[in-house]
Motif scaffolding. Structure first.
Motif, mmCIF file in Angstrom:
data_model
loop_
_atom_site.group_PDB
_atom_site.id
_atom_site.type_symbol
_atom_site.label_atom_id
_atom_site.label_comp_id
_atom_site.label_asym_id
_atom_site.label_seq_id
_atom_site.Cartn_x
_atom_site.Cartn_y
_atom_site.Cartn_z
ATOM 1 N N MET A 124 0.861 -1.175 0.000
ATOM 2 C CA MET A 124 0.000 0.000 0.000
ATOM 3 C C MET A 124 0.902 1.231 0.000
ATOM 4 O O MET A 124 1.755 1.382 0.865
ATOM 5 N N GLU A 125 0.745 2.079 -0.980
ATOM 6 C CA GLU A 125 1.485 3.330 -1.072
ATOM 7 C C GLU A 125 0.491 4.461 -1.239
ATOM 8 O O GLU A 125 -0.289 4.470 -2.191
ATOM 9 N N ASP A 126 0.533 5.398 -0.327
ATOM 10 C CA ASP A 126 -0.380 6.543 -0.354
ATOM 11 C C ASP A 126 -1.838 6.101 -0.463
ATOM 12 O O ASP A 126 -2.633 6.681 -1.199
ATOM 13 N N GLY A 127 -2.173 5.049 0.248
ATOM 14 C CA GLY A 127 -3.541 4.562 0.256
ATOM 15 C C GLY A 127 -3.946 3.809 -0.999
ATOM 16 O O GLY A 127 -5.108 3.462 -1.160
ATOM 17 N N LYS A 128 -3.010 3.526 -1.897
ATOM 18 C CA LYS A 128 -3.321 2.792 -3.131
ATOM 19 C C LYS A 128 -2.619 1.446 -3.120
ATOM 20 O O LYS A 128 -1.489 1.320 -2.663
ATOM 21 N N ARG A 129 -3.312 0.485 -3.635
ATOM 22 C CA ARG A 129 -2.761 -0.869 -3.730
ATOM 23 C C ARG A 129 -1.845 -0.930 -4.951
ATOM 24 O O ARG A 129 -2.267 -0.658 -6.068
ATOM 25 N N VAL A 130 -0.571 -1.312 -4.731
ATOM 26 C CA VAL A 130 0.406 -1.375 -5.812
ATOM 27 C C VAL A 130 0.963 -2.798 -5.881
ATOM 28 O O VAL A 130 1.464 -3.328 -4.886
ATOM 29 N N LYS A 131 0.855 -3.392 -7.041
ATOM 30 C CA LYS A 131 1.380 -4.750 -7.224
ATOM 31 C C LYS A 131 2.906 -4.686 -7.230
ATOM 32 O O LYS A 131 3.499 -3.785 -7.804
#
Length: 189
Positions: A124-131
């Motif tokens: 999770m980066e800045d509230g976003k899910r990143v693969k």
């Protein structure tokens, strides 16, 4: 005369053959010449059936052997060229498809088997899910595994220290350090 026959010198070889002046090597060259050339000038084409029959050992009727000369085999170098170019095209196609598949699935599809259970991991980066990419995922897992090994080693060292202190006898330690062996014997018996 040499046995290399081409369209220019073929009439001379045919005439020498008809006069009985050719040797076995030249006759084989004539047979090969007729097999390899589908279209010949009229003065040479008329002898095709005869050469097919002679090459077959003059068994049966000459017309029976014309089929092998009607559609002569392609030249070996041309066949090799076709095979080589076909093989090269197949290899190029396989490489292209393989590279396209690799690039498209590069994210985590080529994980080593010991990391397969982490295939769909993300952060999770800045509230976003990143693969997580394959390389990054392997780096994270290996760093975590190293930290676990270091922690296990540290715990093992501390456990050994605790066991040493639990078994520590200060009197025994002082007896070991005595210089006089006679006094040491008194305390160890």
């Amino acid at each position: 005369m040499k046995a290399k026959i081409n369209r220019d010198n073929a009439p001379d070889f045919v005439n020498r053959f008809l006069d009985g002046e050719t040797n076995a090597k030249e006759e084989q060259a004539l047979y090969r010449f007729y097999r390899q050339h589908a279209h010949l000038p009229e003065e040479l084409e008329g002898y095709r059936t005869m050469f097919a029959w002679y090459e077959a050992g003059m068994l049966g009727e000459p017309e029976d052997f014309i089929r092998s000369y009607a559609h002569p085999k392609r030249m070996p170098w041309l066949r090799k060229l076709y095979i080589s170019s076909g093989a090269a095209a197949a290899v190029a196609l396989l490489l292209t498809v393989g590279l396209m598949t690799f690039h498209r699935n590069r994210n985590t599809s080529f994980l080593p088997s010991q990391y397969a259970c982490y295939k769909d991991s993300y952060v999770m980066e800045d509230g976003k899910r990143v693969k997580v990419s394959t390389d990054e995922l392997i780096r994270i897992i290996e760093a975590t595994n190293k930290k676990l090994r270091d922690t296990e080693n540290y715990a093992q060292q501390k456990q050994e220290q605790i066991e040493h202190y639990l078994n520590y006898d200060p009197v025994e330690e002082k007896v070991k350090n005595l210089d006089d062996p006679a006094i040491r014997i008194l305390f160890t018996d």
